[in-house]
Design a protein around this motif. Structure first.
Motif, mmCIF file in Angstrom:
data_model
loop_
_atom_site.group_PDB
_atom_site.id
_atom_site.type_symbol
_atom_site.label_atom_id
_atom_site.label_comp_id
_atom_site.label_asym_id
_atom_site.label_seq_id
_atom_site.Cartn_x
_atom_site.Cartn_y
_atom_site.Cartn_z
ATOM 1 N N PRO A 132 -14.913 -1.230 5.307
ATOM 2 C CA PRO A 132 -15.024 -2.260 6.248
ATOM 3 C C PRO A 132 -14.991 -3.606 5.506
ATOM 4 O O PRO A 132 -14.492 -4.384 5.840
ATOM 5 N N ARG A 133 -15.280 -3.405 4.087
ATOM 6 C CA ARG A 133 -15.123 -4.792 3.280
ATOM 7 C C ARG A 133 -14.662 -4.178 1.939
ATOM 8 O O ARG A 133 -15.142 -3.152 1.366
ATOM 9 N N LEU A 134 -14.038 -5.033 1.092
ATOM 10 C CA LEU A 134 -13.576 -4.847 -0.157
ATOM 11 C C LEU A 134 -13.983 -6.094 -0.973
ATOM 12 O O LEU A 134 -13.957 -7.198 -0.561
ATOM 13 N N ARG A 135 -14.406 -5.577 -2.334
ATOM 14 C CA ARG A 135 -14.515 -6.889 -3.305
ATOM 15 C C ARG A 135 -13.394 -6.925 -4.108
ATOM 16 O O ARG A 135 -12.196 -6.041 -3.938
ATOM 17 N N ALA A 136 -13.194 -8.154 -4.733
ATOM 18 C CA ALA A 136 -11.844 -8.289 -5.526
ATOM 19 C C ALA A 136 -11.535 -7.426 -6.164
ATOM 20 O O ALA A 136 -10.373 -7.059 -6.618
ATOM 21 N N GLU A 137 -12.612 -7.004 -6.855
ATOM 22 C CA GLU A 137 -12.389 -5.907 -8.092
ATOM 23 C C GLU A 137 -11.780 -4.555 -7.314
ATOM 24 O O GLU A 137 -11.077 -3.614 -8.286
ATOM 25 N N ASP A 138 -12.104 -4.312 -6.264
ATOM 26 C CA ASP A 138 -11.604 -3.059 -5.484
ATOM 27 C C ASP A 138 -10.045 -3.074 -5.360
ATOM 28 O O ASP A 138 -9.572 -2.228 -5.642
ATOM 29 N N VAL A 139 -9.828 -4.344 -4.706
ATOM 30 C CA VAL A 139 -8.391 -4.489 -4.571
ATOM 31 C C VAL A 139 -7.420 -4.399 -5.941
ATOM 32 O O VAL A 139 -6.528 -3.896 -6.153
ATOM 33 N N ALA A 140 -8.244 -5.199 -6.864
ATOM 34 C CA ALA A 140 -7.624 -5.114 -8.260
ATOM 35 C C ALA A 140 -7.494 -3.676 -8.664
ATOM 36 O O ALA A 140 -6.365 -3.366 -9.537
ATOM 37 N N TYR A 141 -8.388 -2.789 -8.549
ATOM 38 C CA TYR A 141 -8.362 -1.464 -9.074
ATOM 39 C C TYR A 141 -7.038 -0.762 -8.447
ATOM 40 O O TYR A 141 -6.494 0.045 -9.238
ATOM 41 N N VAL A 142 -6.726 -0.753 -6.968
ATOM 42 C CA VAL A 142 -5.926 -0.069 -6.229
ATOM 43 C C VAL A 142 -4.723 -0.691 -6.961
ATOM 44 O O VAL A 142 -3.673 0.195 -7.252
ATOM 45 N N ARG A 143 -4.526 -2.093 -7.108
ATOM 46 C CA ARG A 143 -3.088 -2.646 -7.396
ATOM 47 C C ARG A 143 -2.740 -2.101 -9.142
ATOM 48 O O ARG A 143 -1.540 -1.584 -9.402
ATOM 49 N N ARG A 144 -3.731 -1.736 -9.947
ATOM 50 C CA ARG A 144 -3.692 -1.118 -11.447
ATOM 51 C C ARG A 144 -3.178 -0.016 -11.206
ATOM 52 O O ARG A 144 -2.436 0.420 -11.909
ATOM 53 N N ILE A 145 -3.934 0.895 -10.590
ATOM 54 C CA ILE A 145 -3.497 2.381 -10.223
ATOM 55 C C ILE A 145 -2.062 2.296 -9.816
ATOM 56 O O ILE A 145 -1.293 3.312 -10.235
ATOM 57 N N VAL A 146 -1.583 1.598 -9.097
ATOM 58 C CA VAL A 146 -0.199 1.623 -8.456
ATOM 59 C C VAL A 146 0.749 1.353 -9.485
ATOM 60 O O VAL A 146 1.729 2.228 -9.591
ATOM 61 N N ARG A 147 0.123 0.414 -10.333
ATOM 62 C CA ARG A 147 1.479 0.163 -11.493
ATOM 63 C C ARG A 147 1.317 1.364 -12.549
ATOM 64 O O ARG A 147 2.382 1.680 -13.180
ATOM 65 N N GLU A 148 0.202 1.458 -13.061
ATOM 66 C CA GLU A 148 0.154 2.572 -13.935
ATOM 67 C C GLU A 148 0.451 3.929 -13.806
ATOM 68 O O GLU A 148 0.959 4.714 -14.557
ATOM 69 N N SER A 149 0.406 4.282 -12.341
ATOM 70 C CA SER A 149 0.943 5.804 -12.082
ATOM 71 C C SER A 149 2.240 5.730 -11.943
ATOM 72 O O SER A 149 2.849 7.067 -11.597
ATOM 73 N N GLY A 150 2.960 4.714 -12.156
ATOM 74 C CA GLY A 150 4.596 4.759 -11.651
ATOM 75 C C GLY A 150 4.963 4.789 -10.357
ATOM 76 O O GLY A 150 6.061 4.519 -9.789
ATOM 77 N N ILE A 151 3.951 4.477 -9.277
ATOM 78 C CA ILE A 151 4.137 4.587 -7.724
ATOM 79 C C ILE A 151 4.960 3.131 -7.684
ATOM 80 O O ILE A 151 5.780 3.168 -6.864
ATOM 81 N N TYR A 152 4.585 2.050 -8.258
ATOM 82 C CA TYR A 152 5.081 0.808 -8.115
ATOM 83 C C TYR A 152 6.735 0.884 -8.524
ATOM 84 O O TYR A 152 7.577 0.445 -7.597
ATOM 85 N N GLU A 153 7.193 1.589 -9.624
ATOM 86 C CA GLU A 153 8.255 1.542 -9.890
ATOM 87 C C GLU A 153 9.307 2.479 -9.019
ATOM 88 O O GLU A 153 10.380 2.154 -8.643
ATOM 89 N N THR A 154 8.595 3.428 -8.494
ATOM 90 C CA THR A 154 9.223 4.458 -7.693
ATOM 91 C C THR A 154 9.608 3.769 -6.402
ATOM 92 O O THR A 154 10.687 4.233 -5.894
ATOM 93 N N LEU A 155 8.813 2.902 -5.633
ATOM 94 C CA LEU A 155 9.010 2.254 -4.535
ATOM 95 C C LEU A 155 10.020 1.125 -4.663
ATOM 96 O O LEU A 155 10.766 0.766 -3.945
ATOM 97 N N GLN A 156 10.099 0.615 -5.883
ATOM 98 C CA GLN A 156 10.953 -0.631 -6.439
ATOM 99 C C GLN A 156 12.529 0.249 -6.227
ATOM 100 O O GLN A 156 13.338 -0.545 -5.777
ATOM 101 N N MET A 157 12.573 1.397 -7.003
ATOM 102 C CA MET A 157 13.785 2.056 -6.919
ATOM 103 C C MET A 157 14.105 2.215 -5.610
ATOM 104 O O MET A 157 15.528 2.433 -5.272
#
Length: 354
Positions: free
Chosen positions: A291-316
């Motif tokens: 129901p609520r997220l802290r700024a660090e929670d959103v930052a964590y999801v963003r970091r995992i997206v980039r570090e796991s290669g998901i961001y690059e996959t969807l950019q392709m």
């Protein structure tokens, strides 16, 4: 913004939205005391959008050699009214309080109920009134369409196209709603299907085809533009998901992390919960749908997206859609100026920040 999205044309569409809703409010005021409130409110809400779909109607007609006219601007206004009515339902479904940088329609109408001194169950009544306001927008849309100065055969084609595509949007929304609860990732095929019918065809194919039908374009051109629109629409949705995760409130008009809190079954969600280590997935499952997220929670999801290669996959994937759309645009039998607009539209969709 690309040249196809002209402030001058947007202003004309917005003016027609206000003129058409004002005329309807006068005709319908005998039925309800809410007519004078809701229809101007709907016009204001519709006019706050980017009016992308309305301007694509004009572009579709130009691809077949027809210049903008009163009839085309009325088509554009009607489509924007329908789109805004869908968004009202969408906000009710998702329980979103903010849309286009202001209060969602059900929040506005709850305030209108309170302003009338009726505070009992104001939120519930606001939601019910918003649902009715959206329905009114749907019916007004078809009323406008029925009165267009077009040959009867052309009007029938438009009615068939709009009713078909709007039904597909609604059914795709049902899939979206069904997939959203729970932390189980949705199948990729189901997500792509929602993208195709809830966004791609509705955002690009429908308005472009509307303009082509009004211009009585040949079938071969309609088929090519349909394929162009689907690829462009899928690109648009992939960018929308990216903005939903990485964008700011100023860019998206919604609170940061809304897609995470709503547990939206995007491709980001799918890959995060299928392609990351178990310990990461365990934490992610506590964040999606929270129901609520802290700024660090959103930052964590963003970091995992980039570090796991998901961001690059969807950019392709987005780059692939953009390349397909560009190839189709270069082969269309249109003027160099219009081809340049189409290519600029692809570039904008791939790089947009709002």
């Amino acid at each position: 913004m690309p040249a196809v999205f002209s402030p001058r044309r947007a202003a004309v569409i917005a003016r027609r939205i206000h003129e058409l809703t004002t005329a309807a409010a006068r005709r319908w005021d005998r039925a309800s005391a809410w007519s004078a409130d809701v229809l101007p409110r709907l016009a204001e809400f519709a006019s706050r959008g980017k009016l992308v779909r309305g301007q694509l109607v004009l572009l579709g007609a130009e691809l077949a050699g027809l210049r903008p006219s009163r009839t085309l601007f009325d088509c554009a206004a009607a489509l924007e009214l329908f789109h805004s009515s869908i968004l009202i339902h969408d906000d009710l479904i998702d329980n979103d309080a903010v849309r286009r940088g202001t209060a969602a329609m059900h929040i506005q109408l709850a305030g209108a109920v309170r302003a009338r001194g009726e505070r009992m169950h104001a939120a519930e009544r606001g939601a019910s009134l918003a649902m009715c306001a959206a329905d009114c927008g749907f019916f007004l849309t078809f009323n406008i369409l029925a009165q267009l100065a077009l040959p009867e055969a052309t009007r029938r084609k438009l009615l068939a196209l709009w009713s078909e595509e709007f039904a597909l949007v609604t059914l795709a929304e049902m899939d979206d709603v069904h997939l959203s609860p729970g932390s189980t990732p949705a199948p990729r095929e189901a997500i792509w299907r929602v993208y195709q019918y809830k966004t791609a065809r509705y955002t690009f194919c429908l308005p472009l085809m509307t303009g082509l039908i009004v211009a009585r374009a040949p079938a071969a051109l309609r088929r090519s533009v349909l394929c162009f629109g689907e690829n462009l629409g899928l690109l648009f949705q992939l960018k929308d998901d990216e903005l939903g995760l990485f964008g700011t409130t100023k860019e998206t008009g919604k609170p940061v992390g809304t897609d995470i809190m709503q547990n939206k079954k995007t491709l980001y969600h799918h890959y995060l919960l299928t392609c990351t280590p178990p310990d990461v997935q365990k934490r992610l499952r506590t964040l999606f749908g929270a129901p609520r997220l802290r700024a660090e929670d959103v930052a964590y999801v963003r970091r995992i997206v980039r570090e796991s290669g998901i961001y690059e996959t969807l950019q392709m994937a987005a780059a692939d859609m953009a390349a397909r759309a560009r190839r189709i645009a270069t082969r269309l039998p249109v003027s160099p100026a219009l081809r340049a607009q189409l290519l600029q539209l692809v570039k904008y969709s791939a790089a947009r920040t709002s």
